[in-house]
Design a protein around this motif. Sequence first.
Motif, PDB file in Angstrom:
ATOM      1  N   ARG A  80       0.855  -1.191   0.000  1.00  0.00           N
ATOM      2  CA  ARG A  80       0.000   0.000   0.000  1.00  0.00           C
ATOM      3  C   ARG A  80       0.892   1.243   0.000  1.00  0.00           C
ATOM      4  NH1 ARG A  80      -5.263   1.662   1.323  1.00  0.00           N
ATOM      5  NH2 ARG A  80      -5.390   3.719   2.321  1.00  0.00           N
ATOM      6  N   PHE A  81       0.602   2.200  -0.900  1.00  0.00           N
ATOM      7  CA  PHE A  81       1.430   3.392  -1.057  1.00  0.00           C
ATOM      8  C   PHE A  81       0.553   4.639  -1.144  1.00  0.00           C
ATOM      9  CE2 PHE A  81       3.596  -0.185  -2.987  1.00  0.00           C
ATOM     10  CZ  PHE A  81       4.894  -0.085  -2.501  1.00  0.00           C
ATOM     11  N   GLU A  82       1.093   5.757  -0.667  1.00  0.00           N
ATOM     12  CA  GLU A  82       0.541   7.074  -0.932  1.00  0.00           C
ATOM     13  C   GLU A  82       1.612   7.840  -1.699  1.00  0.00           C
ATOM     14  OE1 GLU A  82      -1.004   9.030   2.501  1.00  0.00           O
ATOM     15  OE2 GLU A  82      -2.409   7.393   2.963  1.00  0.00           O
ATOM     16  N   ARG A 110       3.878  10.323 -13.731  1.00  0.00           N
ATOM     17  CA  ARG A 110       4.441   9.054 -13.279  1.00  0.00           C
ATOM     18  C   ARG A 110       4.386   9.008 -11.763  1.00  0.00           C
ATOM     19  NH1 ARG A 110       6.247   4.573 -16.026  1.00  0.00           N
ATOM     20  NH2 ARG A 110       8.168   4.455 -14.796  1.00  0.00           N
ATOM     21  N   VAL A 111       4.275   7.798 -11.241  1.00  0.00           N
ATOM     22  CA  VAL A 111       4.370   7.595  -9.795  1.00  0.00           C
ATOM     23  C   VAL A 111       5.466   6.572  -9.536  1.00  0.00           C
ATOM     24  CG1 VAL A 111       1.975   8.197  -9.282  1.00  0.00           C
ATOM     25  CG2 VAL A 111       2.547   5.832  -9.850  1.00  0.00           C
ATOM     26  N   GLU A 112       6.138   6.733  -8.409  1.00  0.00           N
ATOM     27  CA  GLU A 112       7.185   5.798  -8.006  1.00  0.00           C
ATOM     28  C   GLU A 112       6.760   5.080  -6.735  1.00  0.00           C
ATOM     29  OE1 GLU A 112       9.938   4.947  -9.606  1.00  0.00           O
ATOM     30  OE2 GLU A 112       9.479   6.345 -11.249  1.00  0.00           O
ATOM     31  N   LEU A 113       6.783   3.757  -6.799  1.00  0.00           N
ATOM     32  CA  LEU A 113       6.437   2.921  -5.658  1.00  0.00           C
ATOM     33  C   LEU A 113       7.733   2.370  -5.077  1.00  0.00           C
ATOM     34  CD1 LEU A 113       3.446   0.965  -7.278  1.00  0.00           C
ATOM     35  CD2 LEU A 113       3.446   3.216  -6.174  1.00  0.00           C
ATOM     36  N   ASP A 114       8.037   2.763  -3.873  1.00  0.00           N
ATOM     37  CA  ASP A 114       9.318   2.431  -3.257  1.00  0.00           C
ATOM     38  C   ASP A 114       9.552   0.924  -3.229  1.00  0.00           C
ATOM     39  OD1 ASP A 114      11.721   2.910  -1.916  1.00  0.00           O
ATOM     40  OD2 ASP A 114      10.775   2.656   0.038  1.00  0.00           O
ATOM     41  N   GLY A 115      10.666   0.493  -3.840  1.00  0.00           N
ATOM     42  CA  GLY A 115      11.025  -0.912  -3.868  1.00  0.00           C
ATOM     43  C   GLY A 115      10.299  -1.721  -4.918  1.00  0.00           C
ATOM     44  N   ALA A 164      -3.082  11.941   1.807  1.00  0.00           N
ATOM     45  CA  ALA A 164      -3.187  13.098   2.700  1.00  0.00           C
ATOM     46  C   ALA A 164      -2.560  14.347   2.086  1.00  0.00           C
ATOM     47  CB  ALA A 164      -2.536  12.773   4.038  1.00  0.00           C
ATOM     48  N   ASP A 165      -1.526  14.170   1.263  1.00  0.00           N
ATOM     49  CA  ASP A 165      -0.851  15.325   0.663  1.00  0.00           C
ATOM     50  C   ASP A 165      -1.416  15.677  -0.710  1.00  0.00           C
ATOM     51  OD1 ASP A 165       0.075  13.244  -0.874  1.00  0.00           O
ATOM     52  OD2 ASP A 165       2.207  13.601  -0.502  1.00  0.00           O
ATOM     53  N   GLY A 166      -2.555  15.100  -1.082  1.00  0.00           N
ATOM     54  CA  GLY A 166      -3.171  15.396  -2.356  1.00  0.00           C
ATOM     55  C   GLY A 166      -2.799  14.453  -3.477  1.00  0.00           C
ATOM     56  N   GLY A 167      -1.906  13.511  -3.203  1.00  0.00           N
ATOM     57  CA  GLY A 167      -1.526  12.527  -4.210  1.00  0.00           C
ATOM     58  C   GLY A 167      -2.540  11.401  -4.300  1.00  0.00           C
ATOM     59  N   LEU A 168      -2.080  10.235  -4.723  1.00  0.00           N
ATOM     60  CA  LEU A 168      -2.953   9.089  -4.920  1.00  0.00           C
ATOM     61  C   LEU A 168      -2.664   7.988  -3.914  1.00  0.00           C
ATOM     62  CD1 LEU A 168      -2.721   8.676  -8.818  1.00  0.00           C
ATOM     63  CD2 LEU A 168      -4.670   9.594  -7.525  1.00  0.00           C
ATOM     64  N   VAL A 169      -3.714   7.292  -3.515  1.00  0.00           N
ATOM     65  CA  VAL A 169      -3.550   6.032  -2.796  1.00  0.00           C
ATOM     66  C   VAL A 169      -3.473   4.928  -3.834  1.00  0.00           C
ATOM     67  CG1 VAL A 169      -4.600   4.378  -1.222  1.00  0.00           C
ATOM     68  CG2 VAL A 169      -4.806   6.837  -0.764  1.00  0.00           C
ATOM     69  N   LEU A 170      -2.369   4.206  -3.832  1.00  0.00           N
ATOM     70  CA  LEU A 170      -2.188   3.069  -4.732  1.00  0.00           C
ATOM     71  C   LEU A 170      -1.896   1.839  -3.878  1.00  0.00           C
ATOM     72  CD1 LEU A 170      -0.037   4.557  -7.636  1.00  0.00           C
ATOM     73  CD2 LEU A 170      -2.518   4.365  -7.468  1.00  0.00           C
ATOM     74  N   ASP A 171      -2.862   0.969  -3.804  1.00  0.00           N
ATOM     75  CA  ASP A 171      -2.730  -0.245  -3.005  1.00  0.00           C
ATOM     76  C   ASP A 171      -2.795  -1.430  -3.959  1.00  0.00           C
ATOM     77  OD1 ASP A 171      -2.960  -2.415  -1.287  1.00  0.00           O
ATOM     78  OD2 ASP A 171      -4.142  -1.298   0.182  1.00  0.00           O
ATOM     79  N   VAL A 196       4.816  -1.531 -17.025  1.00  0.00           N
ATOM     80  CA  VAL A 196       5.362  -2.871 -16.790  1.00  0.00           C
ATOM     81  C   VAL A 196       6.477  -2.768 -15.760  1.00  0.00           C
ATOM     82  CG1 VAL A 196       6.542  -4.844 -17.821  1.00  0.00           C
ATOM     83  CG2 VAL A 196       4.757  -3.654 -19.112  1.00  0.00           C
ATOM     84  N   LEU A 197       6.378  -3.553 -14.708  1.00  0.00           N
ATOM     85  CA  LEU A 197       7.349  -3.540 -13.623  1.00  0.00           C
ATOM     86  C   LEU A 197       8.343  -4.689 -13.764  1.00  0.00           C
ATOM     87  CD1 LEU A 197       4.847  -2.970 -10.665  1.00  0.00           C
ATOM     88  CD2 LEU A 197       6.300  -1.233 -11.737  1.00  0.00           C
ATOM     89  N   ASP A 198       9.570  -4.438 -13.352  1.00  0.00           N
ATOM     90  CA  ASP A 198      10.583  -5.498 -13.339  1.00  0.00           C
ATOM     91  C   ASP A 198      10.486  -6.349 -12.078  1.00  0.00           C
ATOM     92  OD1 ASP A 198      11.695  -4.837 -15.792  1.00  0.00           O
ATOM     93  OD2 ASP A 198      13.084  -3.389 -14.900  1.00  0.00           O
ATOM     94  N   SER A 199       9.695  -5.926 -11.118  1.00  0.00           N
ATOM     95  CA  SER A 199       9.561  -6.632  -9.852  1.00  0.00           C
ATOM     96  C   SER A 199       8.304  -7.496  -9.854  1.00  0.00           C
ATOM     97  CB  SER A 199       9.507  -5.627  -8.702  1.00  0.00           C
ATOM     98  OG  SER A 199       8.444  -4.724  -8.914  1.00  0.00           O
ATOM     99  N   GLU A 200       8.159  -8.283  -8.791  1.00  0.00           N
ATOM    100  CA  GLU A 200       6.978  -9.132  -8.641  1.00  0.00           C
ATOM    101  C   GLU A 200       5.964  -8.475  -7.707  1.00  0.00           C
ATOM    102  OE1 GLU A 200       7.822 -13.111  -7.521  1.00  0.00           O
ATOM    103  OE2 GLU A 200       8.871 -13.587  -9.385  1.00  0.00           O
ATOM    104  N   VAL A 201       4.702  -8.566  -8.098  1.00  0.00           N
ATOM    105  CA  VAL A 201       3.597  -8.090  -7.269  1.00  0.00           C
ATOM    106  C   VAL A 201       2.700  -9.299  -7.005  1.00  0.00           C
ATOM    107  CG1 VAL A 201       1.633  -6.524  -7.088  1.00  0.00           C
ATOM    108  CG2 VAL A 201       3.730  -5.766  -8.254  1.00  0.00           C
TER     109      VAL A 201
END
Length: 218
Positions: A80-82, A110-115, A164-171, A196-201
Amino acid sequence: MVTQLGSALDALAVADWRRRTAQTYADVRRIAADDPAAAHAEWVARRDELFAEHAASPLRPAAKAVFSGLSVAPYDPAFRFEVRVRATSAQRLEVATGTDGVVPFDRVGRVELDGIGGLSVWALRTYGGGIFIPVKDRTAGRTTYGGGRYLLDTVKHADLGRAADGGLVLDLNFAYNPSCAYDPAWACPLATRGNVLDSEVPVGELQPDPLLVADFEL
């Protein structure tokens, strides 16, 4: 031959599907403010109900007869990311569909999801508008649908809300299969290179049960 009455009934069914989807996501956003895992459980239950019973379900009658629930991974809070939407170069994506003609999308950031990696954010440029974020990761074709999944599709009410900061919730636990995963009669825009992500979800909705695909017959 599709009669005028049949077309009207189909349109009303789709409208009701979207109405119920909108209510589901409104409840998800409310519950997730305190308990994202409980919100996810509610989302799974409500989607199972729609798929099993609704006239606009992407499942055909034979699949509904054996349906016992969608395959969804357990909730993992690490996914889960904000996030803030960052500026990026403009890009136009035009998706040809059999029913709606060419559907245009413009990349608006673009959005960046940590890790995890980065995803392009698309704006639908036809009536209704909306934000669209598909995602395809290294599990695609193995444990998740090969064409990728949807994270947000706000014109169809799949909206996890604002951060909370006006961005997006991406879960990513709420990543779900497009309708074409169950019936190829549906035309679905799928993830292109920027999504397309290089990681696994490993969370979210998983590969459809083979008994639920359109060519299955009792």
